[in-house]
Design an enzyme around this catalytic site. Structure first.
Site, PDB file in Angstrom:
ATOM      1  N   ALA A  22       0.875  -1.228  -0.013  1.00 60.27           N
ATOM      2  CA  ALA A  22      -0.034   0.130   0.119  1.00 60.27           C
ATOM      3  C   ALA A  22       0.884   1.276   0.111  1.00 60.27           C
ATOM      4  O   ALA A  22       2.156   1.218   0.471  1.00 60.27           O
ATOM      5  CB  ALA A  22      -0.871  -0.023   1.555  1.00 60.27           C
ATOM      6  N   ASP A  23       0.191   2.097  -0.312  1.00 60.13           N
ATOM      7  CA  ASP A  23       0.860   3.639  -0.227  1.00 60.13           C
ATOM      8  C   ASP A  23      -0.110   4.786  -0.334  1.00 60.13           C
ATOM      9  O   ASP A  23      -1.115   4.640  -0.763  1.00 60.13           O
ATOM     10  CB  ASP A  23       1.649   3.916  -1.645  1.00 60.13           C
ATOM     11  CG  ASP A  23       2.352   5.075  -1.336  1.00 60.13           C
ATOM     12  OD1 ASP A  23       3.589   5.128  -0.657  1.00 60.13           O
ATOM     13  OD2 ASP A  23       2.259   6.280  -2.140  1.00 60.13           O
TER      14      ASP A  23
END
Length: 194
Positions: free
Chosen positions: A77-78
């Site tokens: 994720a970011d």
């Protein structure tokens, strides 16, 4: 069948050292381990909005791919903050953190988290967006927060679950958990469909 039963034959790996993401994934009652990868978080300047964190999450998935076993399910994720068509990532120092919070003060911004789920055979990437409205913050409040909480590992220089969130956030439209760093309800849905 519950998600935890559907994916019990996978070695689920959260490719993130974020304590907030680990806490949120634990809430799904899924057994997992966590690790991290060194990834260049740059992106093409042609990308806009929600495409940016999804692109970076996919880069993290690419970096982790060589470490995957046949029954590994990896989640990367970011998160980015978008205000006035400008991406706010993680601040490089105190001055940058203060400047970011001054920009967010009294304004509405978007928090966008990109997520990539992958096995050796399959990959899906998606993003979620939440709108966050900050009250007007004083210089003293901003400096206190930066000096006390050191938000240098957080996009936009703040954690919604910390002091600044308690005193500064007037309204959230969308997922609160997305603002924490993982759109957990959407992840649950995507894992169930995966």
């Amino acid at each position: 069948m519950l998600l935890k039963d559907k994916i019990k034959n996978y070695d689920v790996v959260l490719v993130s050292q974020s304590p907030r993401r680990r806490e949120l994934l634990k809430g799904l009652e899924v057994e997992f381990t966590s690790t991290s990868v060194d990834t260049d978080e740059s992106y093409p300047t042609t990308l806009k909005g929600a495409d940016i964190p999804a692109y970076i999450a996919t880069k993290k998935a690419d970096a982790y791919m060589p470490k995957m076993g046949d029954n590994t399910l990896a989640i990367t994720a970011d998160t980015v903050v978008l205000i006035d068509n400008q991406i706010l990532g993680k601040p490089k120092d105190r001055a940058a953190a203060i400047a970011m919070l001054q920009h967010l003060s009294g304004n509405t911004h978007q928090v966008i988290t990109g997520v990539c789920i992958q096995t050796k055979q399959k990959r899906v990437a998606f993003s979620a967006t939440s709108e966050v409205t900050f009250a007007n913050l004083t210089a003293e409040e901003i400096e206190h927060y930066v000096d006390s909480y050191k938000p240098f590992d957080k996009a936009g220089s703040y954690g919604v679950q910390e002091w600044i969130g308690y005193i500064g956030i007037e309204k959230i439209v969308g997922s609160y958990f997305n603002v924490m760093g993982l759109p957990i309800q959407k992840l649950y849905k995507m894992l169930n469909a995966f």
